[in-house]
Each structure stands twice: as C-alpha cells, then as structure tokens.
Design a protein around this motif. Structure first.
Motif, PDB file in Angstrom:
ATOM      1  N   ASN A 113     -74.180  -1.190 -16.081  1.00  0.00           N
ATOM      2  CA  ASN A 113     -73.397  -0.027 -16.510  1.00  0.00           C
ATOM      3  C   ASN A 113     -72.557  -0.322 -17.744  1.00  0.00           C
ATOM      4  N   GLY A 114     -72.171  -1.583 -17.910  1.00  0.00           N
ATOM      5  CA  GLY A 114     -71.371  -1.959 -19.060  1.00  0.00           C
ATOM      6  C   GLY A 114     -72.178  -2.252 -20.309  1.00  0.00           C
ATOM      7  N   GLY A 115     -73.505  -2.284 -20.181  1.00  0.00           N
ATOM      8  CA  GLY A 115     -74.347  -2.533 -21.340  1.00  0.00           C
ATOM      9  C   GLY A 115     -74.924  -3.930 -21.409  1.00  0.00           C
ATOM     10  N   ALA A 116     -74.676  -4.759 -20.398  1.00  0.00           N
ATOM     11  CA  ALA A 116     -75.260  -6.100 -20.348  1.00  0.00           C
ATOM     12  C   ALA A 116     -76.599  -6.005 -19.628  1.00  0.00           C
ATOM     13  N   LEU A 117     -77.691  -6.280 -20.329  1.00  0.00           N
ATOM     14  CA  LEU A 117     -79.014  -6.082 -19.763  1.00  0.00           C
ATOM     15  C   LEU A 117     -79.438  -7.195 -18.822  1.00  0.00           C
ATOM     16  N   ARG A 118     -78.711  -8.301 -18.828  1.00  0.00           N
ATOM     17  CA  ARG A 118     -79.004  -9.360 -17.857  1.00  0.00           C
ATOM     18  C   ARG A 118     -77.778 -10.257 -17.700  1.00  0.00           C
ATOM     19  N   GLN A 119     -77.794 -11.070 -16.664  1.00  0.00           N
ATOM     20  CA  GLN A 119     -76.700 -12.006 -16.433  1.00  0.00           C
ATOM     21  C   GLN A 119     -76.943 -13.288 -17.214  1.00  0.00           C
ATOM     22  N   GLY A 120     -75.855 -13.917 -17.639  1.00  0.00           N
ATOM     23  CA  GLY A 120     -75.980 -15.138 -18.414  1.00  0.00           C
ATOM     24  C   GLY A 120     -76.394 -16.333 -17.574  1.00  0.00           C
ATOM     25  N   PHE A 121     -76.171 -16.266 -16.277  1.00  0.00           N
ATOM     26  CA  PHE A 121     -76.582 -17.303 -15.329  1.00  0.00           C
ATOM     27  C   PHE A 121     -76.597 -16.665 -13.952  1.00  0.00           C
ATOM     28  N   ALA A 122     -77.232 -17.320 -13.007  1.00  0.00           N
ATOM     29  CA  ALA A 122     -77.321 -16.766 -11.660  1.00  0.00           C
ATOM     30  C   ALA A 122     -75.928 -16.613 -11.056  1.00  0.00           C
ATOM     31  N   VAL A 163     -65.580 -17.420  -3.466  1.00  0.00           N
ATOM     32  CA  VAL A 163     -65.616 -17.740  -4.896  1.00  0.00           C
ATOM     33  C   VAL A 163     -66.643 -16.838  -5.569  1.00  0.00           C
ATOM     34  N   VAL A 164     -66.227 -16.170  -6.638  1.00  0.00           N
ATOM     35  CA  VAL A 164     -67.111 -15.292  -7.398  1.00  0.00           C
ATOM     36  C   VAL A 164     -67.167 -15.831  -8.838  1.00  0.00           C
ATOM     37  N   ASP A 165     -68.256 -16.498  -9.166  1.00  0.00           N
ATOM     38  CA  ASP A 165     -68.446 -17.162 -10.467  1.00  0.00           C
ATOM     39  C   ASP A 165     -69.581 -16.436 -11.184  1.00  0.00           C
ATOM     40  N   ILE A 166     -69.243 -15.616 -12.192  1.00  0.00           N
ATOM     41  CA  ILE A 166     -70.233 -14.720 -12.782  1.00  0.00           C
ATOM     42  C   ILE A 166     -70.052 -14.636 -14.301  1.00  0.00           C
ATOM     43  N   GLY A 167     -71.099 -14.191 -14.980  1.00  0.00           N
ATOM     44  CA  GLY A 167     -71.017 -13.993 -16.418  1.00  0.00           C
ATOM     45  C   GLY A 167     -72.084 -13.039 -16.908  1.00  0.00           C
ATOM     46  N   ALA A 168     -71.667 -11.973 -17.570  1.00  0.00           N
ATOM     47  CA  ALA A 168     -72.612 -11.038 -18.177  1.00  0.00           C
ATOM     48  C   ALA A 168     -73.077 -11.587 -19.516  1.00  0.00           C
ATOM     49  N   GLU A 169     -74.338 -11.337 -19.846  1.00  0.00           N
ATOM     50  CA  GLU A 169     -74.838 -11.655 -21.185  1.00  0.00           C
ATOM     51  C   GLU A 169     -74.931 -10.360 -21.984  1.00  0.00           C
ATOM     52  N   TYR A 170     -74.283 -10.344 -23.144  1.00  0.00           N
ATOM     53  CA  TYR A 170     -74.291  -9.173 -24.011  1.00  0.00           C
ATOM     54  C   TYR A 170     -74.743  -9.603 -25.404  1.00  0.00           C
ATOM     55  N   LYS A 171     -75.870  -9.064 -25.848  1.00  0.00           N
ATOM     56  CA  LYS A 171     -76.433  -9.400 -27.160  1.00  0.00           C
ATOM     57  C   LYS A 171     -76.539 -10.913 -27.343  1.00  0.00           C
ATOM     58  N   LEU A 172     -77.034 -11.558 -26.311  1.00  0.00           N
ATOM     59  CA  LEU A 172     -77.326 -12.998 -26.243  1.00  0.00           C
ATOM     60  C   LEU A 172     -76.100 -13.879 -26.004  1.00  0.00           C
ATOM     61  N   TYR A 173     -74.890 -13.334 -25.995  1.00  0.00           N
ATOM     62  CA  TYR A 173     -73.680 -14.132 -25.758  1.00  0.00           C
ATOM     63  C   TYR A 173     -73.230 -13.949 -24.310  1.00  0.00           C
ATOM     64  N   THR A 174     -72.797 -15.055 -23.710  1.00  0.00           N
ATOM     65  CA  THR A 174     -72.537 -15.074 -22.275  1.00  0.00           C
ATOM     66  C   THR A 174     -71.073 -15.339 -21.954  1.00  0.00           C
ATOM     67  N   ALA A 175     -70.534 -14.533 -21.067  1.00  0.00           N
ATOM     68  CA  ALA A 175     -69.191 -14.757 -20.528  1.00  0.00           C
ATOM     69  C   ALA A 175     -69.290 -15.644 -19.289  1.00  0.00           C
ATOM     70  N   ASP A 176     -68.144 -16.058 -18.777  1.00  0.00           N
ATOM     71  CA  ASP A 176     -68.105 -16.860 -17.541  1.00  0.00           C
ATOM     72  C   ASP A 176     -66.702 -16.748 -16.963  1.00  0.00           C
TER      73      ASP A 176
END
Length: 411
Positions: A267-276, A304-317
């Motif tokens: 919904n935020g525009g991240a087409l995939r996650q940066g990691f599982a 523990v919730v450890d997540i990161g969205a990938e947006y335009k190839l850049y990944t958060a964590d």
C-alpha cells in the motif's frame, strides 16, 4: 585459431538469440528515479579512483588501458521469474540507473568515457506488453547520460582493443581490468566469473583487480536523491510497524502479523521486502534471524518485529519489540529500557569522522556490562547483560540491507 574460435563463440553468447532491429528507446525505463547527473558523478568518481591507483607495484603505467567492466543482471533467473519483475544488480544500478536486463558497463578512465552496452530491443508481445526497455543508439545515450550506448555484440572487440589484442600473446594484453570478479575460483560458473576467465585467456598479460572496495566506499555516502528514496523506504516500514501495533493481540499467529506488514509495504508503494520479515514471539524472539513465523502468540509474550521495505531498490530496516498483550511486565520493561538507553548513548557517543561501527559495538557492550541488571543463562549461571548481546550493533543501509563499505573506517 583457438582464440578466434573462443572470440566468436563468446560473441554469440553476448548477442541476442535472433537478429532484431536496433530501436532506440524513446522513454528508457529507470526504476531508481534519480537524476542522470548523479549517476555520471558516480561513474566519474570510480574512474578517478582506479586511475589514481593503476600504476601497480612497478610504479609504471600499464601499456594498455585501465578499464572498469561491470555486468548487469539478465532476466533468466528463477527468482526473478517467480517474482515477475526484473531487478537490476545493485552495483550496476548504482552506476547506471538502467533497468534493462543483459546490460554491460565499460569505463575508460584515461578518456573519462563511459559506454553502456545493451542487447538490441525485441518487439512487444501479448506476453510482456509494450517493450519500454532501452536499446543501443544515440537517443539512448542522450537520454541515459552515457558517451555511447552500443550493442552487446561490440563489447568483446572494444574491450580487447583497450586492454590488448588477443591474437598477440606477449605483446598485447598489458592493460588493467577492474571488475567484481577479478580472481574467480575454480568451478565458479557465474557469468561474471566466466567472462573474467575468458578475458584472461585472451589477454594473458593484463592485470585484474577488485572493484568492490572502491564501490563500497562510494556507496557509503548517499546523495540527496538516495536519501529521499531511502527515507521513503523507512517511512513505509514505519507505517508497517504501526500496523503491527494496531493489530497485535494474543491468539494471533506470527504469520498473521507478517501479512499486515506485507500489505502495508504494498500500500505504501514498496513492491517487495528488502529481506524476509522476522516476527518472532516468546522463545523465537531470542533468535537473531528467525523466519518461520508460524507460532501462536500468547499473552505475556514479547514479539520481535524486524522488517524492511524495499523502495526503488533501497532497503529500510526497523526492528521493534512489543508486548503481545500491550503491557510490559516489570522485568520486560527493565530490559527494554536498558536497550533503549544503550541506543541513545550510542547516538551521543558517535563523532562523525572519528567513530567506527566496530568501536560503537564495543561501547554498547561495555554499557550493558556496567548495568546493575543481571540474568541467568540456560547453564544456570548469572551474567552481566553484555553476555546476551550476541549480535552486532548495526550496519549501513542502502541498496543492500547490510550495505557495503569498510566498517573499520570512521563514519
């Protein structure tokens, strides 16, 4: 004769399966959405770095050119096919911004010249819709910011012209090649490694050096465009963490929370996650990289919730820890507060240009050791809290979630 055969064979490998008309792209596909000037500046920085260091151990310039060769991904991988989208190799994307499979990049520092090599464009079909991938030609060179965009069929001839004639053993081949696979191991059949072995056979006097340290240091410093994209990835990930807080309750399975995370990403525009995504509750919360996400969460658990969205190839964590029932026990709050205080102390301890990531890890370990809190391990012995700090403090972010760069150097 053998080299001529190999050269012809490899030219066939680089060329498309069938002849196609060369069509320039009127609207090249650039997934990274950054100014072309930024990519040109990165290529120039790479050329300057390797040009300054290409004298080798003799202190003399090589007889052939120094060149940088980088291979992009193709679209034949199983993982890419399963996802249904093409994702460019990270270093190639960093230097080009080009979202096209089968591409190559050659940099010639002495000429300050960057050349992109692309397969001729295939026509559109009902299977893949309109073909918006760029192809060779002047229009693509102007649109993408390269000195030239050539067909991949010219790659080998151009490279050997620069580093040495493959037909003149002992005379040609005295250039220097920087790549990400300078010394492939026996049995390594990755395309970049096979290409290096082929170049070494054709130019036996050339030197091969590793480009990874150069790119690693450049990628540590983000441009304004990169920061904006990375911030968007972080914002999307933050929204997903808020979704977790809104829906978390006893009786849910970890994968049900994971579903909320993935929905927030999309919904935020991240087409995939940066990691599982990691959603680890109860005993699973103590496993640094837990991916099963199949446990039923109970009241009194921490998750523990450890997540990161990938947006335009850049990944958060972003990692957060929550009480499943919404309320900490006194002991849980003590431990949570200690970790939060250690993070704040690490921020305050950091001095830009002086502090390294390794030094910060030691600082936090000492911080835990000095805490009056104690805990017993499974052996029944009581320990200071640094005993349970079994992972690193952190890592760089960027095109990879554990981004590249020398961690022993000051930030």
């Amino acid at each position: 004769m053998r080299r001529l055969f190999l050269l012809a064979l490899f030219s066939m490998v680089l060329a498309p399966a069938s002849a196609q008309s060369v069509e320039p792209a009127s609207k090249p596909s650039l997934r990274m959405a950054q100014p072309s000037a930024d990519f040109r500046a990165r290529r120039s920085a790479v050329m300057k770095a390797v040009k300054d260091g290409d004298t080798g151990t003799t202190g003399r310039r090589p007889r052939g050119e120094t060149v940088v060769i980088l291979r992009g991904d193709d679209d034949q991988g199983k993982e890419d096919f399963e996802e249904g989208r093409f994702y460019q190799e990270r270093n190639f994307a960093y230097l080009t911004g080009v979202d096209a499979p089968g591409a190559w990049l050659v940099l010639v520092p002495s000429q300050d010249r960057s050349v992109l090599y692309l397969p001729p464009r295939a026509g559109s079909s009902v299977m893949n819709g309109e073909n918006k991938k760029p192809g060779p030609g002047k229009e693509s060179a102007e649109a993408l910011g390269f000195d030239a965009v050539e067909p991949t069929s010219k790659l080998l001839g151009d490279v050997f012209t620069l580093i040495g004639d493959p037909m003149r053993r002992g005379v040609g081949g005295a250039g220097v090649v920087f790549s990400l696979a300078p010394n492939p191991r026996d049995g390594d059949m990755k395309p970049a490694s096979r290409f290096t072995r082929f170049l070494k056979e054709g130019a036996p006097n050339a030197s091969f050096r590793d480009l990874a340290p150069v790119l690693g240091e450049l990628r540590k410093i983000k441009s304004a465009g990169e920061i904006a994209i990375l911030q968007k990835a972080i914002d999307i990930t933050g929204e997903a963490q808020e979704e977790v807080m809104r829906h978390l309750k006893p009786g849910l399975f970890e994968y049900q929370i994971e579903a909320k995370i993935h929905s927030a990403f999309t919904n935020g525009g991240a087409l995939r996650q940066g990691f599982a995504s990691i959603v680890g509750s109860g005993p699973n919360a103590t496993i640094p990289h837990y991916f099963e996400n199949d446990r039923k969460m109970e009241s009194g658990d921490m998750v523990v919730v450890d997540i990161g969205a990938e947006y335009k190839l850049y990944t958060a964590d972003i990692t957060r820890t929550y009480p499943v029932n919404g309320k900490f026990t006194p002991r849980q709050r003590e431990i949570y507060q200690l970790v939060l205080d250690a993070q704040t102390a690490a921020f305050e301890h950091t001095k830009l240009g002086e502090t390294t990531m390794g030094e910060l890890g030691g600082f936090v370990s000492d911080y835990f050791r000095k805490s009056p809190l104690r805990a017993k391990d499974v052996d029944g012995k009581e320990y200071t809290m640094d005993h349970f700090f079994i992972h690193g403090l952190g890592h760089y972010l960027g095109l990879d979630v554990h981004d590249v760069g020398d961690y022993s150097r000051p930030m």
